[in-house]
Design an enzyme around this catalytic site. Structure first.
Site: not given
Ligand code: 8YV
Length: 326
Positions: A158-159, A179, A236, A260, A265, A283
């Site tokens: 989606r993103i 995949r 990630r 990001d 982290e 992030h």
């Molecule tokens: C948040 C993210 O910053 O939605 C996610 O998976 O990585 C980010 O939107 C993360 O959940 C940190 O709170």
């Protein structure tokens, strides 16, 4: 007589909408409120029927879930849920929910911002003005541009699709690796990541974290991307082999990186901080008040739906079934 309020365990950083929203409907036990979290957990564990996770570093693993014999649902903040063992939860009749969709456009905006910053040296140009250097000389032309590049999406969920739509509008060609090919897109699909990395000049990483994608972007992929290549990681930290990336950047085997997310982290490797040609964000993906409020509300709404005996609003694919009642 009023129905008994369900006991909810709340883990993770304080988020006002989650804390207040849950307090209005449930008996909330906030892990972290107490110095002796272990003892607190032992005392309430037999009664806990739901867990709310307001973000990392909270982990929901089999050891924790086993301690909660009446657990029915885990409602987690964020679209990514690599901090929760959803497979184990699904196998044990526990539903996991996350907060997809409400953050798509925000994260896509951030991804494009990071890409532009990395290709065109915008953060460096801001530092240049502030340091007074502009009075002495002009800021150097960026050697990179989006005008002569194809972006290879690593992941087109989606993103990823929201990012690709923006690139379409910017007239930047897009291809993707995943995949399985997606039925609803016209972009070229590469089943092989190295083959795609060879053909593109930007890798935009936006795939889930977890063990399936651990170190997916390794030295071989970076070498296939090549000297002109830019790596953007919006996924990630675990998806990129960080030492291999540092080595490739140091040796000029890729042009630059915009990151990001990081492996550990909020600790960012000193080697990356020392490199002026990489762009580092803390992030930021979904980090606006507007979007974070929608994500917080969805954590609460999933639990309210469950409490009303309705299906969860946004379950993860590993746990599509309705939660068991105990
Ligand atoms: C948040 C993210 O910053 O939605 C996610 O998976 O990585 C980010 O939107 C993360 O959940 C940190 O709170």
């Amino acid at each position: 007589m009023a129905a008994e309020r369900a006991n909810v365990l709340l883990m993770g950083p304080h988020k006002p909408l989650i804390a207040d929203g849950l307090a209005a409907a449930f008996t909330v036990h906030t892990l972290g409120d107490t110095r002796d979290a272990g003892a607190m957990l032992s005392a309430i564990a037999p009664e806990v029927r739901a867990v709310a996770v307001s973000g990392p570093p909270a982990q929901v693993d089999p050891a924790l879930m086993t301690r909660l014999p009446r657990l029915e649902i885990v409602s987690s903040f964020g679209v990514g849920y690599d901090n929760i063992d959803a497979k184990w939860a699904g196998e044990h009749g526990i539903v996991v929910t996350h907060t997809p969709d409400v953050l798509n456009e925000e994260v896509a905006d951030t991804a494009i911002g990071l890409l532009l910053c990395t290709a065109r040296n915008f953060p460096q140009s801001d530092r240049f003005v502030r340091s007074g250097e502009w009075a002495r000389k002009g800021f150097p032309l960026s050697t990179a541009s989006l005008r002569d590049r194809t972006v290879g999406m690593v992941g087109l969920g989606r993103i990823g699709k929201a990012i690709a739509r923006r690139l379409d509008a910017m007239m930047v060609p897009v291809v993707y690796h995943s995949r399985r090919p997606q039925a609803d897109v016209a972009y070229r699909h590469y089943p092989n990541l190295i083959a795609m990395a060879r053909d593109v000049d930007v890798l935009m990483v936006i795939t889930p974290g977890g063990k399936d994608t651990h170190n997916l972007i390794n030295a071989a992929v970076l070498d296939a991307l090549g000297r002109k290549g830019i790596l953007i990681n919006m996924a990630r930290g675990s998806v990129v082999d960080e030492p291999a990336l540092i080595k490739a950047l140091r040796e000029g085997r890729i042009h630059s990186a915009g990151l990001d997310v990081f492996v550990n982290e909020p600790n960012v490797p000193a080697e990356l901080i020392a490199m002026d040609h990489v762009v580092l964000f803390p992030h930021l993906g979904s980090a606006s008040v507007y979007t974070r409020q929608k994500m917080e509300q969805l954590v609460v709404d999933n639990l309210l739906a469950w409490n009303d005996g309705k299906p969860p609003l946004t379950p993860v694919p590993e746990t599509p079934a309705p939660p068991r009642r105990r």
